[in-house]
Design a protein around this motif. Structure first.
Motif, PDB file in Angstrom:
ATOM      1  N   SER A 120      85.558 -51.091 -26.256  1.00 33.97           N
ATOM      2  CA  SER A 120      86.235 -52.009 -25.266  1.00 33.97           C
ATOM      3  C   SER A 120      86.130 -53.307 -25.488  1.00 33.97           C
ATOM      4  O   SER A 120      86.845 -54.046 -24.747  1.00 33.97           O
ATOM      5  N   ASN A 184      92.370 -60.284 -11.453  1.00 33.61           N
ATOM      6  CA  ASN A 184      91.366 -60.645 -12.476  1.00 33.61           C
ATOM      7  C   ASN A 184      91.091 -59.706 -13.318  1.00 33.61           C
ATOM      8  O   ASN A 184      90.279 -58.887 -13.359  1.00 33.61           O
ATOM      9  N   GLY A 185      92.182 -59.014 -14.117  1.00 30.00           N
ATOM     10  CA  GLY A 185      92.177 -57.881 -14.764  1.00 30.00           C
ATOM     11  C   GLY A 185      92.226 -56.627 -14.164  1.00 30.00           C
ATOM     12  O   GLY A 185      92.790 -56.498 -13.102  1.00 30.00           O
ATOM     13  N   VAL A 186      92.557 -55.479 -15.027  1.00 24.88           N
ATOM     14  CA  VAL A 186      92.887 -54.158 -14.664  1.00 24.88           C
ATOM     15  C   VAL A 186      91.794 -53.761 -13.389  1.00 24.88           C
ATOM     16  O   VAL A 186      92.002 -53.144 -12.568  1.00 24.88           O
ATOM     17  N   ALA A 187      90.563 -54.147 -13.851  1.00 17.84           N
ATOM     18  CA  ALA A 187      89.101 -53.652 -12.770  1.00 17.84           C
ATOM     19  C   ALA A 187      89.503 -54.241 -11.720  1.00 17.84           C
ATOM     20  O   ALA A 187      89.306 -53.243 -10.698  1.00 17.84           O
ATOM     21  N   SER A 212      86.763 -43.543 -18.508  1.00  8.74           N
ATOM     22  CA  SER A 212      85.951 -44.701 -18.539  1.00  8.74           C
ATOM     23  C   SER A 212      84.875 -45.007 -17.739  1.00  8.74           C
ATOM     24  O   SER A 212      85.103 -44.912 -16.483  1.00  8.74           O
ATOM     25  N   ARG A 214      82.693 -47.085 -17.243  1.00  6.56           N
ATOM     26  CA  ARG A 214      82.467 -48.362 -16.765  1.00  6.56           C
ATOM     27  C   ARG A 214      83.264 -48.548 -15.386  1.00  6.56           C
ATOM     28  O   ARG A 214      83.156 -49.329 -14.303  1.00  6.56           O
ATOM     29  N   GLN A 215      84.381 -47.852 -15.306  1.00  5.83           N
ATOM     30  CA  GLN A 215      85.174 -47.882 -13.932  1.00  5.83           C
ATOM     31  C   GLN A 215      84.673 -47.236 -12.578  1.00  5.83           C
ATOM     32  O   GLN A 215      84.661 -47.422 -11.551  1.00  5.83           O
ATOM     33  N   TYR A 257      91.936 -43.069 -22.199  1.00  4.27           N
ATOM     34  CA  TYR A 257      90.480 -43.328 -22.494  1.00  4.27           C
ATOM     35  C   TYR A 257      89.644 -42.522 -22.240  1.00  4.27           C
ATOM     36  O   TYR A 257      89.611 -42.110 -21.070  1.00  4.27           O
ATOM     37  N   ASP A 285      96.872 -47.319 -15.976  1.00  2.31           N
ATOM     38  CA  ASP A 285      96.034 -48.101 -16.410  1.00  2.31           C
ATOM     39  C   ASP A 285      96.482 -48.389 -17.851  1.00  2.31           C
ATOM     40  O   ASP A 285      96.265 -47.276 -18.823  1.00  2.31           O
ATOM     41  N   TYR A 287      95.463 -50.322 -20.312  1.00  3.97           N
ATOM     42  CA  TYR A 287      94.506 -51.268 -20.829  1.00  3.97           C
ATOM     43  C   TYR A 287      94.627 -51.987 -22.471  1.00  3.97           C
ATOM     44  O   TYR A 287      94.501 -52.760 -22.738  1.00  3.97           O
ATOM     45  N   SER A 314      96.422 -56.295 -18.415  1.00  5.97           N
ATOM     46  CA  SER A 314      95.366 -57.336 -18.320  1.00  5.97           C
ATOM     47  C   SER A 314      95.623 -57.829 -19.851  1.00  5.97           C
ATOM     48  O   SER A 314      96.127 -57.295 -20.891  1.00  5.97           O
ATOM     49  N   SER A 316      92.832 -58.859 -21.555  1.00 12.06           N
ATOM     50  CA  SER A 316      91.463 -58.320 -21.872  1.00 12.06           C
ATOM     51  C   SER A 316      91.353 -57.950 -23.311  1.00 12.06           C
ATOM     52  O   SER A 316      90.505 -58.466 -24.085  1.00 12.06           O
ATOM     53  N   LYS A 317      92.280 -57.078 -23.904  1.00 12.11           N
ATOM     54  CA  LYS A 317      92.066 -56.476 -25.065  1.00 12.11           C
ATOM     55  C   LYS A 317      93.037 -57.390 -26.136  1.00 12.11           C
ATOM     56  O   LYS A 317      92.767 -57.274 -27.437  1.00 12.11           O
ATOM     57  N   ARG A 324      89.831 -63.034 -17.663  1.00 12.25           N
ATOM     58  CA  ARG A 324      89.929 -62.419 -16.197  1.00 12.25           C
ATOM     59  C   ARG A 324      91.135 -62.647 -15.663  1.00 12.25           C
ATOM     60  O   ARG A 324      91.345 -63.024 -14.569  1.00 12.25           O
TER      61      ARG A 324
HETATM   62  C1  LIG Z   1      90.160 -47.923 -20.029  1.00  9.23           C
HETATM   63  C2  LIG Z   1      89.654 -49.252 -19.527  1.00  9.23           C
HETATM   64  N1  LIG Z   1      90.439 -49.792 -18.477  1.00  9.23           N
HETATM   65  C3  LIG Z   1      90.152 -50.893 -18.026  1.00  9.23           C
HETATM   66  C4  LIG Z   1      89.227 -51.862 -18.040  1.00  9.23           C
HETATM   67  C5  LIG Z   1      89.164 -53.010 -17.467  1.00  9.23           C
HETATM   68  O1  LIG Z   1      89.797 -54.094 -17.991  1.00  9.23           O
HETATM   69  P1  LIG Z   1      89.996 -55.441 -17.489  1.00  9.23           P
HETATM   70  O2  LIG Z   1      89.107 -56.545 -18.368  1.00  9.23           O
HETATM   71  O3  LIG Z   1      91.443 -55.539 -17.607  1.00  9.23           O
HETATM   72  O4  LIG Z   1      89.333 -55.480 -15.960  1.00  9.23           O
HETATM   73  C6  LIG Z   1      88.509 -51.403 -19.179  1.00  9.23           C
HETATM   74  C7  LIG Z   1      87.337 -52.000 -19.943  1.00  9.23           C
HETATM   75  O5  LIG Z   1      86.379 -51.807 -20.647  1.00  9.23           O
HETATM   76  C8  LIG Z   1      88.347 -50.121 -19.982  1.00  9.23           C
HETATM   77  O6  LIG Z   1      88.065 -49.625 -21.095  1.00  9.23           O
END
Ligand SMILES: Cc1ncc(COP(=O)(O)O)c(C=O)c1O
Length: 478
Positions: A120, A184-187, A212, A214-215, A257, A285, A287, A314, A316-317, A324
């Motif tokens: 990620s 501030n990002g997908v999250a 994921s 993380r979510q 993912y 998403d 991402y 976002s 982010s990648k 953010r």
């Molecule tokens: C599948 C996936 N979606 C969303 C995110 C979060 O991304 P962002 O930094 O845009 O909040 C991640 C972060 O690792 C992710 O792996």
């Protein structure tokens, strides 16, 4: 069918993409209606004076995205799901009460490994520091004093306008600047949308299995009750989704993912039909969708039905998670509620960074950076896949050529956690897949690793694969 009027600019290149964009616009505007039969690729190529391959590529892209349907003996037609834009009637809008927020910090990687393949993360060393600094300087110089006050909580207009153009061009999104909210990002977008759904009484949220991990804490903190829906080679199983109570689903259609599969055209159509059927919502998403290496990425689902999809994306990648900066493209009412959510919770995103991103996109810096990174990531992926085949017999790489991670299934019976630990002892940080599966599958899913290849150069990736091979062999010997 002689009056398609698909304007193309030969000097601009990417003729297939231009033709696909022309068809999308014609379908969305209602000029081409569901069921309309399109000319054969041969006829259209002759009419437009392009090679047949160009038209075939455009048709394939639109079929993959769900705008067109091709059936043997029936030619190519506009899909019934691809309906034109319509003004949003109030009756179609749901209530979206806002909820107070509580942030959950993401769990993270280590940093101390010789070979950091924690998934990620993009290549942070490739962040275009100079060009970003130039965009910040230019924005600061041009920014009127008044704009240093509190911003529009939904995002500065300049960035929303740039994103509308960018997402339409690159992701085939149906994006109006008024329906974009800077997050501030997908999250952040995900937390906010799920909080609204839960506040509205929709606690049940379908998620892909695997998903994921993380979510998961964010969804939990937002109060969602998760219904896990299996993913197979075509993406999320929509028939299984329909058996749940959920009326909202979080999906990763362009590049699932973690498995890396793409949602098939049939499943895309079925997913949208499901959302319409249950009066539900798809949270898309997007991402890492900019990174597809073997063909154009499939356009986002939001472009097919903007009334049923909230698109989250976002930088982010593409640039760096540290910025953010992200966005939600939502139907009008939810977009308003998201803007209100920001107004009630944090008063909006940093203005200077928003202007810098707008400038970076408008001057072509974003596209240029993406082109460079696409080349690098593709080369890294190819090297890793080849090195795994050489050093790790019996592993199976899943998914399409895309993104910045690989989902690698280990030989049956391998102890996944033991391999992750053995790799760590050899200096290689990798993710295990076990935590990404739902309660029904976490002990029974095939052992697998999730390998981020964004941050290592090609020769180091080859070395890491060799070390992984050693870790797996050691584990197999016990
Ligand atoms: C599948 C996936 N979606 C969303 C995110 C979060 O991304 P962002 O930094 O845009 O909040 C991640 C972060 O690792 C992710 O792996």
């Amino acid at each position: 069918m002689t009056d398609l009027h698909l304007p193309i600019d030969r000097a601009a290149g990417r003729l297939a993409a231009q033709i696909a964009a022309g068809f999308r616009a014609a379908i969305r505007s209602g000029r081409l209606t569901a069921g309309t039969r399109l000319p054969s690729s041969r006829d259209l190529a002759r009419d437009m004076d392009v090679s047949r391959g160009v038209v075939v590529t455009a048709y394939e892209q639109l079929i993959a995205e769900g705008f067109l349907l091709a059936r043997r003996g029936d030619g190519t037609r506009v899909a019934p799901l691809a309906r034109p834009d319509a003004p949003p009637p109030a009756a179609r809008q749901q209530a979206w009460p806002a909820e107070p927020a509580a942030e959950t910090p993401p769990g993270g990687p280590d940093g101390a490994f010789a070979y950091d393949m924690w998934p990620s993360q993009p290549d942070l060393a490739a962040f275009p520091r100079e060009r970003w600094a130039a965009a910040v300087r230019a924005s600061l110089r041009a920014l009127p004093n008044e704009e240093l006050g509190y911003p529009d909580p939904g995002g500065v207009p300049a960035l929303r306008a740039e994103l509308a153009g960018y997402l339409g061009r690159v992701r085939a999104a149906n994006a109006d600047p008024d329906q974009i909210v800077i997050m501030n990002g997908v999250a952040h977008g995900l937390s906010a949308v799920v909080r609204m759904l839960v506040g509205d009484g929709h606690r049940e949220l379908a998620v892909e299995d695997p998903t994921s991990n993380r979510q998961l804490p964010m969804l939990d903190a937002a109060g969602a009750r998760l219904a896990r829906v299996p993913v197979d080679a075509e993406g999320v199983d929509v028939a299984a989704l329909a058996r749940t109570e959920a009326r909202a689903i979080l999906v990763t259609p362009a590049h699932q993912y973690p498995t890396g599969v793409v949602l098939s055209p049939g499943r895309r159509a079925a997913l949208i039909a499901w959302a319409r059927d249950v009066d539900g919502l798809i949270i898309e998403d997007d991402y890492d969708a900019e990174f597809r290496y073997d063909r154009e990425p499939v356009g986002c689902l939001q472009g097919i039905d903007p009334d049923r999809v909230v698109l989250l994306g976002s930088v982010s990648k593409a640039l760096a998670p540290a910025l953010r900066l992200g966005w939600a493209v939502a139907p009008p009412k939810p977009a308003d509620r998201l803007r209100t959510h920001r107004a009630h919770n944090d008063l909006g995103a940093p203005v200077l960074e928003q202007h810098a991103l707008a400038a970076f996109i408008s001057t072509g810096g974003y596209d240029r950076h993406l082109r460079t990174m696409r080349r690098q990531y593709r080369a890294r992926r190819d090297v890793l896949v080849e090195a795994l085949a050489e050093h790790v017999p019996g592993v199976r790489v899943h998914g399409v050529s895309a993104g910045i991670h690989l989902y690698v299934e280990l030989p049956p019976g391998t102890d996944e956690a033991a391999v992750v630990a053995a790799a760590a002892r050899l200096g290689v940080s990798v993710g295990g897949a076990a935590g990404m599966w739902g309660p029904g599958r976490d002990g029974t899913a095939p052992p697998a690793l999730v390998l981020g290849y964004g941050r290592l150069g090609e020769s180091r990736l080859a070395q890491a694969a060799e070390l992984l091979g050693r870790a797996i062999a050691r584990e197999a010997r016990g």
